[in-house]
Enzyme design. Structure first.
Site, mmCIF file in Angstrom:
data_model
loop_
_atom_site.group_PDB
_atom_site.id
_atom_site.type_symbol
_atom_site.label_atom_id
_atom_site.label_comp_id
_atom_site.label_asym_id
_atom_site.label_seq_id
_atom_site.Cartn_x
_atom_site.Cartn_y
_atom_site.Cartn_z
ATOM 1 N N HIS A 306 0.726 -1.278 -0.009
ATOM 2 C CA HIS A 306 -0.070 0.090 -0.362
ATOM 3 C C HIS A 306 0.978 1.544 -0.098
ATOM 4 O O HIS A 306 2.176 1.381 0.651
ATOM 5 C CB HIS A 306 -0.491 -0.210 1.452
ATOM 6 N N ASP A 364 -8.400 -5.431 -0.391
ATOM 7 C CA ASP A 364 -8.350 -5.834 -1.662
ATOM 8 C C ASP A 364 -7.826 -7.789 -0.924
ATOM 9 O O ASP A 364 -8.028 -8.793 -1.968
ATOM 10 C CB ASP A 364 -8.089 -5.816 -2.796
HETATM 11 C C1 SDX Z 1 -6.534 0.096 -2.943
HETATM 12 O O1 SDX Z 1 -4.200 4.544 -2.111
HETATM 13 C C2 SDX Z 1 -5.517 4.074 -1.734
HETATM 14 O O2 SDX Z 1 -5.680 4.089 -0.726
HETATM 15 C C3 SDX Z 1 -5.695 2.866 -2.442
HETATM 16 C C4 SDX Z 1 -6.510 1.964 -2.106
HETATM 17 C C5 SDX Z 1 -8.169 2.719 -0.602
HETATM 18 O O3 SDX Z 1 -8.796 2.548 0.180
HETATM 19 O O4 SDX Z 1 -8.348 3.522 -2.394
HETATM 20 O O5 SDX Z 1 -6.171 1.173 -0.324
HETATM 21 C C6 SDX Z 1 -7.341 0.500 -2.365
HETATM 22 O O6 SDX Z 1 -6.377 0.868 -4.127
HETATM 23 C C7 SDX Z 1 -5.358 -0.657 -2.535
HETATM 24 C C8 SDX Z 1 -4.214 -1.637 -2.775
HETATM 25 C C9 SDX Z 1 -4.905 -2.043 -4.164
HETATM 26 N N1 SDX Z 1 -3.849 -3.205 -4.924
HETATM 27 C C10 SDX Z 1 -2.883 -4.164 -4.847
HETATM 28 O O7 SDX Z 1 -2.950 -5.165 -3.800
HETATM 29 C C11 SDX Z 1 -1.891 -4.611 -6.043
HETATM 30 C C12 SDX Z 1 -0.409 -4.247 -5.475
HETATM 31 N N2 SDX Z 1 -0.420 -3.822 -4.794
HETATM 32 C C13 SDX Z 1 0.918 -2.925 -5.156
HETATM 33 O O8 SDX Z 1 1.148 -3.210 -6.648
HETATM 34 C C14 SDX Z 1 1.746 -1.450 -5.044
HETATM 35 O O9 SDX Z 1 1.663 -2.022 -3.805
HETATM 36 C C15 SDX Z 1 0.353 -0.158 -4.671
HETATM 37 C C16 SDX Z 1 0.145 -0.269 -5.933
HETATM 38 C C17 SDX Z 1 -1.034 -0.759 -4.006
HETATM 39 C C18 SDX Z 1 1.558 0.795 -4.234
HETATM 40 O O10 SDX Z 1 2.385 0.737 -4.883
HETATM 41 P P1 SDX Z 1 3.691 2.486 -4.258
HETATM 42 O O11 SDX Z 1 3.018 2.903 -2.510
HETATM 43 O O12 SDX Z 1 4.003 3.086 -5.364
HETATM 44 O O13 SDX Z 1 4.521 0.975 -3.634
HETATM 45 P P2 SDX Z 1 5.492 0.422 -5.101
HETATM 46 O O14 SDX Z 1 5.269 -0.050 -5.923
HETATM 47 O O15 SDX Z 1 6.987 1.885 -5.350
HETATM 48 O O16 SDX Z 1 6.360 -0.704 -3.669
HETATM 49 C C19 SDX Z 1 7.479 -0.405 -3.458
HETATM 50 C C20 SDX Z 1 8.026 -1.643 -3.469
HETATM 51 C C21 SDX Z 1 8.859 -1.951 -4.462
HETATM 52 O O17 SDX Z 1 10.105 -2.947 -4.683
HETATM 53 P P3 SDX Z 1 11.260 -1.400 -5.095
HETATM 54 O O18 SDX Z 1 11.651 -1.124 -6.237
HETATM 55 O O19 SDX Z 1 11.403 -0.621 -3.940
HETATM 56 O O20 SDX Z 1 12.305 -2.661 -5.418
HETATM 57 O O21 SDX Z 1 7.910 -2.677 -3.077
HETATM 58 C C22 SDX Z 1 7.298 -3.851 -3.734
HETATM 59 C C23 SDX Z 1 7.751 -3.052 -5.668
HETATM 60 O O22 SDX Z 1 8.124 -3.695 -6.271
HETATM 61 N N3 SDX Z 1 6.107 -3.928 -3.867
HETATM 62 C C24 SDX Z 1 5.736 -5.267 -4.425
HETATM 63 C C25 SDX Z 1 4.435 -5.306 -4.229
HETATM 64 N N4 SDX Z 1 4.094 -4.097 -4.021
HETATM 65 C C26 SDX Z 1 4.761 -3.000 -3.694
HETATM 66 N N5 SDX Z 1 6.213 -6.265 -4.065
HETATM 67 C C27 SDX Z 1 5.512 -7.714 -4.507
HETATM 68 N N6 SDX Z 1 4.920 -7.516 -4.838
HETATM 69 C C28 SDX Z 1 3.438 -6.377 -4.327
HETATM 70 N N7 SDX Z 1 2.158 -6.232 -4.148
#
Ligand code: SDX
Length: 429
Positions: A306, A364
């Site tokens: 998140h 989710d």
């Molecule tokens: C919702 O914003 C909100 O409030 C949203 C929400 C709401 O109520 O409105 O809470 C609802 O959208 C919840 C999130 C649902 N999405 C998912 O579950 C999809 C999987 N999650 C990821 O896509 C990700 O965690 C996000 C999009 C939710 C957050 O992405 P960020 O904040 O941009 O974080 P990031 O992509 O920069 O990740 C940080 C690191 C990265 O590694 P590095 O580049 O630092 O090496 O963590 C890793 C990412 O690769 N990472 C994951 C991961 N999520 C982040 N690695 C593996 N699996 C994951 N799910």
């Protein structure tokens, strides 16, 4: 200038900017004068360090895993109240008195029907159309039917439009579902509460009376509460930006629905369940966890991570409890997907990568298992998220419209394209 300020030295000159404090949470550095003073923009793609607005609606402490709506913790609202009470709280700022609650419930209940001609919209879609595609189209079309509540400068019209959307989203969502399965639309009934009415519109058929299961209706209502609002997430920011141009509220909500659909946002509940189905059994979890950690593999664990929560999403805990209640009520003992989900959660919470990146289950992760048990197909999961989030979008849109300092949102950019060059005639290319 308050006594708190931040100084930025730009090419040898110090520039001072006001630091403002909220009632709780991080301070902000007001850099609205930065470009005028320095000729420079800030650069923050994804807005990881940017406050886009001032708001009084929802507060999230990502490190502590706290979510407050108008100051009330989400677990207390989910435990003691119902969804329409949370709607009232988000819209008006305080919990309703008994009289206010009865009046609000009455007004919402008596706006649940949609214009009969809206039925014709659905016949234009293929039966296999994704229900979110239908929602984008039909909700955007509401402005064609309810033009008498699109003057955003009129407080009364703003409230009418707000109530209409909160009231009609369940009806439209149920119609999208019914259309996708080739069953007739079911009209709302005014003697049912919000969640019961929605379940009946989705699952009743003309051939027999539909009995609402009160345990499942309560679970549905609680799921709506958990999804109601969440500060300045991507879809809410979309609604605010659309609304900043003066677009009508129905069009703004349609824009929010489109943004929510993405798998990184609200589409994650559908993607998470599809992922659990693909994993299939606990012995395949290590393979998927390895993929999630592999920089060269775009795969991510859906339902994990998140932007704000770097601790357990408080909604996910309540969601997990609701999952067990629903499966228990339905007598589903060994749901293979729940087993995979719980095993995956345990593995991820003890894995160095997830601990270091502070990746926890978000709302989710468990919602899909619950919604599937309630009888919804996966392609309806994000529709349910949009149904519940409509009140949050509306409350944030109203707050933005009613902010005297409101102006159209218009970010700038770091341009790295071609500098000016002269046109070359085709004969010389
Ligand atoms: C919702 O914003 C909100 O409030 C949203 C929400 C709401 O109520 O409105 O809470 C609802 O959208 C919840 C999130 C649902 N999405 C998912 O579950 C999809 C999987 N999650 C990821 O896509 C990700 O965690 C996000 C999009 C939710 C957050 O992405 P960020 O904040 O941009 O974080 P990031 O992509 O920069 O990740 C940080 C690191 C990265 O590694 P590095 O580049 O630092 O090496 O963590 C890793 C990412 O690769 N990472 C994951 C991961 N999520 C982040 N690695 C593996 N699996 C994951 N799910």
């Amino acid at each position: 200038m308050t006594d708190k300020s931040a100084t930025l030295n730009v090419e040898g000159t110090d520039h001072s900017f006001e630091v403002r404090s909220g009632s709780v949470g991080p301070d902000v550095v007001d850099i609205s004068r930065l470009y005028a003073e320095t000729g420079k923009f800030t650069y923050d793609p994804g807005f990881t360090s940017t406050a886009s607005c001032e708001s009084k609606i929802t507060f999230i402490d990502g490190d502590e895993g706290v979510l407050l709506h108008r100051g009330y913790p989400i677990d207390q609202l989910a435990e003691h109240g119902d969804f329409l009470e949370t709607c009232y709280l988000l819209l008006y700022g305080d919990l309703p008195t008994k009289v206010q609650k009865e009046d609000f419930d009455f007004r919402v209940t008596h706006h649940t029907m949609v214009h009969e001609q809206m039925n014709r919209f659905f016949t234009g879609f293929r039966r296999d159309a994704h229900p979110m595609a239908i929602m984008c189209g039909v909700v955007g079309a509401l402005s064609a039917f309810y033009h008498d509540s699109t003057d955003i400068s009129d407080e009364h019209q703003r409230m009418v439009a707000s109530l209409r959307m909160i009231a009609k989203m369940p009806t439209i969502a149920a119609m999208a579902y019914k259309y996708s399965i080739g069953q007739p639309f079911v009209y709302p009934k005014n003697d049912l509460d919000y969640a019961s009415n929605f379940l009946r519109m989705c699952f009743a058929v003309p051939c027999e009376e539909y009995q609402v299961n009160p345990v499942l209706a309560r679970a549905m209502d609680r799921i709506f509460i958990l999804h109601a609002d969440h500060e300045q997430n991507a879809s809410t920011s979309t609604v605010r930006l659309a609304g900043s141009s003066g677009a009508n509220p129905f069009a703004c909500i349609a824009a929010g629905i489109a943004c929510l659909w993405g798998p990184a946002h609200g589409g994650a509940n559908e993607a998470a369940l599809n992922m659990l189905a693909e994993i299939g059994s606990a012995d395949r979890i290590p393979e998927f966890v390895a993929r999630a950690k592999d920089k060269d593999d775009p795969f991510r664990l859906m339902g994990f991570g998140h932007r704000v929560y770097k601790n357990y999403d408080p909604r996910a805990k309540i969601m997990q409890k609701t999952t067990h209640e629903v499966l228990g009520e339905l007598g589903i003992k060994d749901d293979p997907m729940l087993e995979v989900a719980m095993e995956l959660e345990q593995m991820a919470l003890t894995d160095e990568y997830f601990i270091e990146k502070k990746l926890y289950p978000n709302i989710d992760f468990y919602s899909g298992i619950t919604l599937k048990a309630l009888g919804f197909p996966t392609n309806m999961f994000t529709v349910l998220f949009a149904l519940a989030r409509t009140v949050g979008w509306i409350a944030q849109w109203k707050e933005m419209i009613e902010d005297p300092g409101q102006k159209i949102g218009r970010p700038r950019q770091l341009y790295t394209g071609e500098v000016q060059r002269d046109y070359v005639p085709l004969s010389k290319r």
